[in-house]
Design an enzyme around this catalytic site. Sequence first.
Site, PDB file in Angstrom:
ATOM      1  N   ASN A 161       0.697  -1.263  -0.019  1.00  0.00           N
ATOM      2  CA  ASN A 161       0.247  -0.012   0.028  1.00  0.00           C
ATOM      3  C   ASN A 161       0.893   1.234  -0.021  1.00  0.00           C
ATOM      4  O   ASN A 161       0.464   2.527  -0.531  1.00  0.00           O
ATOM      5  CB  ASN A 161      -1.070  -0.026   1.529  1.00  0.00           C
ATOM      6  CG  ASN A 161      -0.538  -0.149   2.778  1.00  0.00           C
ATOM      7  OD1 ASN A 161       0.735  -0.837   2.678  1.00  0.00           O
ATOM      8  ND2 ASN A 161      -0.917   0.463   3.707  1.00  0.00           N
ATOM      9  N   GLU A 257       3.830  -4.569  12.400  1.00  0.00           N
ATOM     10  CA  GLU A 257       2.845  -3.410  12.231  1.00  0.00           C
ATOM     11  C   GLU A 257       1.647  -4.179  11.338  1.00  0.00           C
ATOM     12  O   GLU A 257       1.929  -4.396  10.250  1.00  0.00           O
ATOM     13  CB  GLU A 257       3.134  -2.334  11.460  1.00  0.00           C
ATOM     14  CG  GLU A 257       2.302  -1.078  11.666  1.00  0.00           C
ATOM     15  CD  GLU A 257       1.329  -0.993  10.510  1.00  0.00           C
ATOM     16  OE1 GLU A 257       0.247  -1.439  11.108  1.00  0.00           O
ATOM     17  OE2 GLU A 257       1.196  -0.547   9.493  1.00  0.00           O
ATOM     18  N   CYS A 291      -3.114   1.300   6.480  1.00  0.00           N
ATOM     19  CA  CYS A 291      -3.527   0.779   7.725  1.00  0.00           C
ATOM     20  C   CYS A 291      -4.192   1.768   8.767  1.00  0.00           C
ATOM     21  O   CYS A 291      -5.052   0.966   9.685  1.00  0.00           O
ATOM     22  CB  CYS A 291      -2.136   0.289   8.744  1.00  0.00           C
ATOM     23  SG  CYS A 291      -1.186  -0.851   7.416  1.00  0.00           S
TER      24      CYS A 291
END
Length: 482
Positions: A161, A257, A291
């Site tokens: 992303n 993460e 995210c």
Amino acid sequence: MSKVQSDVKSEKRSLIINGERVAALSYTPLYSPYSGEEIAQIAAASKKQTLDAINSASEARSIIGNMTAFERAEILEKAVTILRDKADEAAKIIAFEAAKPIVFAKAEVARTIETYKFAAEEAKRIHGETIPFDAAESGAGRFGYTVREPIGVVGAITPFNFPMNLVAHKVGPAIAAGNTIVLKPASQTPLSALFIAEVFEEAGLPAGVLNVVTGSGRVVGEAIVEDDRVNMVTFTGSPSVGIGIRNKAGLKKTTLELGSNSALIIDKDVVIDSIIDRCIMGAFSNQGQVCISLQRVYVHEEVYEEFVSKFAEAAKQLKVGDPLDPETDISALISQDDTDRALAWIAEAKEQATIRTGGKLTGRILEPTIITDAASDLKVSCQEVFAPVVVINKVGSVEEAIGYVNDSRFGLQAGIYTNNIKNAMQAVKKLYVGGVIVNDVPTFRVDQMPYGGVKNSGTGREGVKYAVEEMTEMKLVVWNQS
């Protein structure tokens, strides 16, 4: 199809190991998420080639480890200069392989430049502290201090992303701290990582310090995680993969993460017109594939209808289309599988909730979708959608909203809009997340801040200074002066 896309020819892209372009036994076609056309043939590394990359990184430890902080910072600064000169080229690569609208791709390149600049500065600020040993009765006559040393070989596994900036958040601090890297980029976005490796090669980074190994997670990722010569694994991606890495990594340090379903609280005293644009950005930039994308909104009942109406109207104005068109706001999701999954979740929600706008495809593109009155156990509420989908629910108080925000297995970032300082402080204290953003969306991030979450959102912190701390080992030195 844009002219730029139709002019692009597919070419074979090799692995980068010890400064050499290394061919693979097999190659995987890379397709444009927007047009569906083949744009490259990407080397699929074998386990042996991955181990070769780890070996190169291991042997290069002494090279970068013996470099001064000034020398490491100078290489990072040179990379910044080169990337500035090639910013347009870098943005087109991102837009092309990830279908990220070019306006957001350019913003990512700007952030990437800033991230490497921060890394260059942090290379000169790695230090320890003196310890007051005489504060203890038995410590008289002793003097001591700590130093921070490179952790060694860093295995970096990055997502699609933010294919350039999230690579920077791993590569920049690793170089600043004097480590070597074996980088496995996401299978859909390897071109950005290979491009950055070439930038560092031009900047004078010694061979073997940065190795880029493309291929499947099952082959490349597992070899990185399981090899004893890798001292740390830093990963950004799904919770299921992250948990698997943690289970296999043994005593290796891990920074994980793992995403979220980030929420925003809107209090009754907020001027709705003043926050709509930020909420649109937070929810729909990069097709919601962020995210900390705004996925859940809890709005006080006194301003609920106004917010829903104005937010939905603004979402309808977003332009969907070619990522290389500078006017495009929303383009295709990263894969057809992701599109199908998002549509299935929307269909599930439609049976119990209300689709205020969107929920359909325009060509290969999922329209910005707003859902109201969705139960907390629906997938669009409790899982990470990673698509342009937002759920909005009504609450009677900030306290009630905090309960809904915390009712999640994730906890990366959350936001609150309020003019009431008591409500803001209540949110800061009670929200169980890694970061609370007051009077902004949870999607806010600058690259020097500590970034990471709690619960299934991961472990450790990124943000250059904090990543450097993760990527170094503390050593204590004690002198007996008696």
